[in-house]
Design an enzyme around this catalytic site. Structure first.
Site, mmCIF file in Angstrom:
data_model
loop_
_atom_site.group_PDB
_atom_site.id
_atom_site.type_symbol
_atom_site.label_atom_id
_atom_site.label_comp_id
_atom_site.label_asym_id
_atom_site.label_seq_id
_atom_site.Cartn_x
_atom_site.Cartn_y
_atom_site.Cartn_z
ATOM 1 N N GLU A 171 3.125 7.229 62.330
ATOM 2 C CA GLU A 171 3.417 6.295 61.246
ATOM 3 C C GLU A 171 2.408 5.147 61.245
ATOM 4 O O GLU A 171 2.337 4.368 62.192
ATOM 5 C CB GLU A 171 4.834 5.741 61.412
ATOM 6 C CG GLU A 171 5.202 4.661 60.413
ATOM 7 C CD GLU A 171 6.536 4.004 60.710
ATOM 8 O OE1 GLU A 171 6.872 3.029 60.004
ATOM 9 O OE2 GLU A 171 7.233 4.430 61.654
ATOM 10 N N ASP B 97 8.130 4.449 64.256
ATOM 11 C CA ASP B 97 8.784 3.272 64.831
ATOM 12 C C ASP B 97 10.281 3.508 65.020
ATOM 13 O O ASP B 97 10.894 4.291 64.294
ATOM 14 C CB ASP B 97 8.594 2.054 63.919
ATOM 15 C CG ASP B 97 7.131 1.628 63.827
ATOM 16 O OD1 ASP B 97 6.342 2.045 64.693
ATOM 17 O OD2 ASP B 97 6.797 0.882 62.889
ATOM 18 N N ASP C 228 12.861 2.021 64.086
ATOM 19 C CA ASP C 228 13.613 1.180 63.159
ATOM 20 C C ASP C 228 14.053 2.031 61.974
ATOM 21 O O ASP C 228 13.860 3.253 61.954
ATOM 22 C CB ASP C 228 12.779 -0.024 62.703
ATOM 23 C CG ASP C 228 11.460 0.381 62.031
ATOM 24 O OD1 ASP C 228 11.301 1.581 61.709
ATOM 25 O OD2 ASP C 228 10.601 -0.493 61.829
ATOM 26 N N ASP D 3 12.919 2.194 58.871
ATOM 27 C CA ASP D 3 11.801 2.841 58.183
ATOM 28 C C ASP D 3 11.281 4.040 58.970
ATOM 29 O O ASP D 3 10.949 5.081 58.402
ATOM 30 C CB ASP D 3 10.664 1.844 57.953
ATOM 31 C CG ASP D 3 10.932 0.932 56.757
ATOM 32 O OD1 ASP D 3 11.780 1.305 55.924
ATOM 33 O OD2 ASP D 3 10.310 -0.145 56.676
#
Length: 650
Positions: free
Chosen positions: A436, A509, A511, A513
């Site tokens: 990412e 990540d 998180d 997203d």
């Protein structure tokens, strides 16, 4: 029809029980949580076989507070008379002799999921104790235990405590009750998953019309009863919940051809991919096989015949292709047959060649009969209109593919400045990290081992393929880059032999997203490169959430539960850094925590239940917001491990 009299003499003994505990992987595949559930399925399958052959209509599975599990059916009951060859009761033979059972001929079971007859004995061998009750006018009981032999220092497994006992207690019940405690010295965990068990029991209830399957978890005081009088029709409706169907009631057919019972249910939706799931003797065949091939060829043939009969296809028109009839198709194919031959040890692909013509014949003749019903004509016309639309999209997608691979130079150009390839030429040693963002991609490129690790940074989120046609998908630059990098092609042209990397690792990540990017990629792989997942090539990288440090001491915690442990290890004066993204780590940290094969943790993506995975992807990634909200409110638990993946060192 299998006979109602079922005696010990009907049990065939192929060989004695040995070495199961020494090499459990040979019999149950693994000693992980999957292997734990395998020994439960062996007992469940025996109960289901009684129902599938018409001798039982209820099965009860219970998880007890002490950690044991039990399965009860109201079938004929395991034979309690003496076996002439073994000199002991049929019950003792079944639970102590490997390859012993009543399923090696067709006299007692026409169709059996427990094909190898090793189930009950293997479950016994890998249990601390196992207890059996057989109900035949009175209650018969027998117990088996495993213990350490002090003389040899080896474990004696599944040893009868005493011969089968007739308690003389009168009962109106019939059938068999088996309760066992998995051995904690064999398995990595002996805690059963209610979620895993419920999914399989629900599937079995769909596949066995009218069978009542009850599940009870004593610790949770949770009870669930599955019974589907619609069988496969209800199964298809369940899979299509959240999709827009083209007609309300699924098409259903059942018939027997050459000793093979074929049952199928078909419904079309406005989706762009197909969802076809096949079973043989209640066993899911994730890789399809001859029965699935017969269904697809039969469906293509009868629908083309209908199109010509109704003059929808003119004489000058070419027949529609099988791929045209796949778009939006949801189907369940279930066959019951003797002498099943599976390709490979995983029992996921049916190899019997006689299954293909049998299923094709039933598909053509039974759907042909439905076409004669005036009320159904509109349904088949709707299916054909969908197929004609798919044919146009196929031609558009073909053009898009031709553009995408017009020459090797264009394909190479598509990767210039994006893919940092590895120099190794052996795909089995190579890894592709799909990372990412450019920032994390830059760190990964510096950290990697250039010989075996390739890096492909993603610029933003890829397309949600659940809502797009194939020609639209192929216009997306990020997806085209992934296809070019992997070298396998896509959809009907997918060829896993072209795979350039045997580990495809999604690195995003930790998180919201990052989770979204993972699910978008997994949705793409599941819909258009599913074999990439089923062959075990897809992984999720597990970057740490925290760094705990003091002076020159650094420890990494991968979740909240590890944080306290790492703080205690570092000691007083510690500091904690919470990583918000991969880009916060320098190349050295990214290597040691996430990319180094000797220290990293990877989550391998697996599909234990493809039909259920299909439904969940539809719910989570499709257009039906209400279905998605309902699922999230009922099931979301963000501290829980992903149901469709397992963590392993790799």
């Amino acid at each position: 029809m299998a006979k109602n009299s079922y005696k010990a003499e009907d049990i065939k003994i192929l060989e004695g029980l040995d070495a199961v505990r020494m090499r459990p992987g040979m019999y149950i595949g693994t000693t992980s949580v999957r292997g734990l559930h395998h020994i439960l399925w062996e007992i469940v399958d025996n109960a289901i076989d009684e129902a599938a052959n018409g001798f039982a209509n209820k099965v009860t599975v219970t998880l007890h507070k002490d950690g044991s599990a039990s399965v009860e059916d109201n079938g004929r009951g395991i034979p309690i008379d003496l076996h002439s060859k073994a000199g002991v009761s049929g019950v003792q033979v079944v639970f102590t002799q490997l390859h012993a059972g009543g399923k090696f001929d067709s006299d007692n079971y026409n169709y059996s999921g427990g094909l190898h007859g090793v189930g009950a004995s293997v479950t016994n061998a890998l249990s601390e104790w196992l207890k059996v009750e057989v109900y035949k006018n009175t209650i018969y009981q027998m117990e088996f235990r495993s213990y350490l032999d002090k003389e040899t220092g080896k474990v004696k497994s599944g040893v009868p405590v005493a011969p089968l006992k007739d308690t003389k207690i009168k009962t109106k019940k019939k059938g068999t009750f088996v309760r066992f405690m998995p051995d904690a010295t064999v398995f990595e965990t002996i805690k059963f998953s209610s979620e895993t068990i419920l999914k399989r029991l629900k599937e079995l209830a769909f596949l066995n019309k009218g069978l009542e399957i009850e599940f009870y978890d004593e610790s949770l005081e949770y009870r669930q009863i599955f019974k589907f009088d619609g069988g496969l029709v209800d199964f298809v409706k369940y899979l299509n919940a959240g999709k827009s169907v083209l007609y309300q009631e699924p098409l259903y057919a059942q018939a027997e051809k050459d000793g093979i019972v074929v049952e199928l249910a078909v419904q079309y939706t406005d989706a762009y991919v197909d969802s076809v799931y096949s079973y043989v003797n209640n066993i899911p065949t994730a890789e399809g096989g001859m029965h699935e091939t017969g269904f697809r060829s039969g469906l293509t043939r009868i629908l083309n015949e209908f199109a010509r009969d109704k003059n929808i296809l003119k004489e000058k028109d070419d027949n529609l292709l099988g791929d045209d009839f796949k778009e939006g198709l949801t189907a369940i194919i279930s066959v019951k047959m003797q002498s099943v031959q599976f390709e490979g040890q995983t029992k996921t692909k049916l190899g019997n060649p006689e299954a293909r013509p049998a299923v094709e014949h039933v598909t053509v003749t039974q759907l042909g009969e439905l076409m004669k019903d005036k009320k159904r004509v509109k349904v088949f016309e709707t299916i054909l209109n969908k197929a004609l639309s798919a044919a146009k999209a196929r031609l558009a997608a073909k053009k898009a593919k031709e553009i995408a691979r017009a020459s090797k130079s264009i394909e190479a150009q598509n990767l210039v400045g994006k893919l940092a390839n590895c120099s190794g030429k052996k795909p089995e040693l190579n890894e592709l990290f799909i990372v990412e963002g450019d920032s994390a991609g830059g760190s990964a490129k510096q950290a990697r081992v250039r010989q075996t690790q390739a890096i492909l940074p993603l610029r933003g989120k890829i397309l949600n393929v659940e809502k797009k046609k194939l020609d639209q998908i192929l216009q997306n630059e990020e997806i085209r880059t992934i296809i070019s990098a992997l070298g396998t092609g896509i959809a009907s042209e997918f060829d896993i032999s072209g795979l350039k990397y045997h580990k495809v690792i999604i690195l995003s990540d930790a998180d919201v997203d990052g989770s979204h990017i993972r699910i978008l990629l997994l949705t793409f792989f599941f819909r258009y490169m599913r074999e990439l997942i089923t062959a075990g090539h897809v992984y999720i990288g597990m970057p740490p959430l925290y760094k705990v440090y003091k002076n020159n001491v650094e420890e990494y915690a991968y979740d909240d539960s590890q944080l306290a442990e790492k703080i205690q290890k570092v000691g007083k004066g510690y500091q904690v850094q919470r990583y918000k993204g991969l880009g916060e780590m320098n190349p050295g940290q990214l290597w040691s925590t996430t990319m180094d094969p000797s220290t990293r943790s990877l989550m391998q993506v697996t599909i234990d239940d493809a039909a259920e995975a299909d439904r969940l992807i539809t719910v989570l990634m499709g257009d039906e917001v209400a279905e998605r909200k309902k699922y999230i409110f009922e099931h979301a638990n963000f501290n829980k491990e992903d149901s469709f993946a397992k963590i392993k060192r790799s």
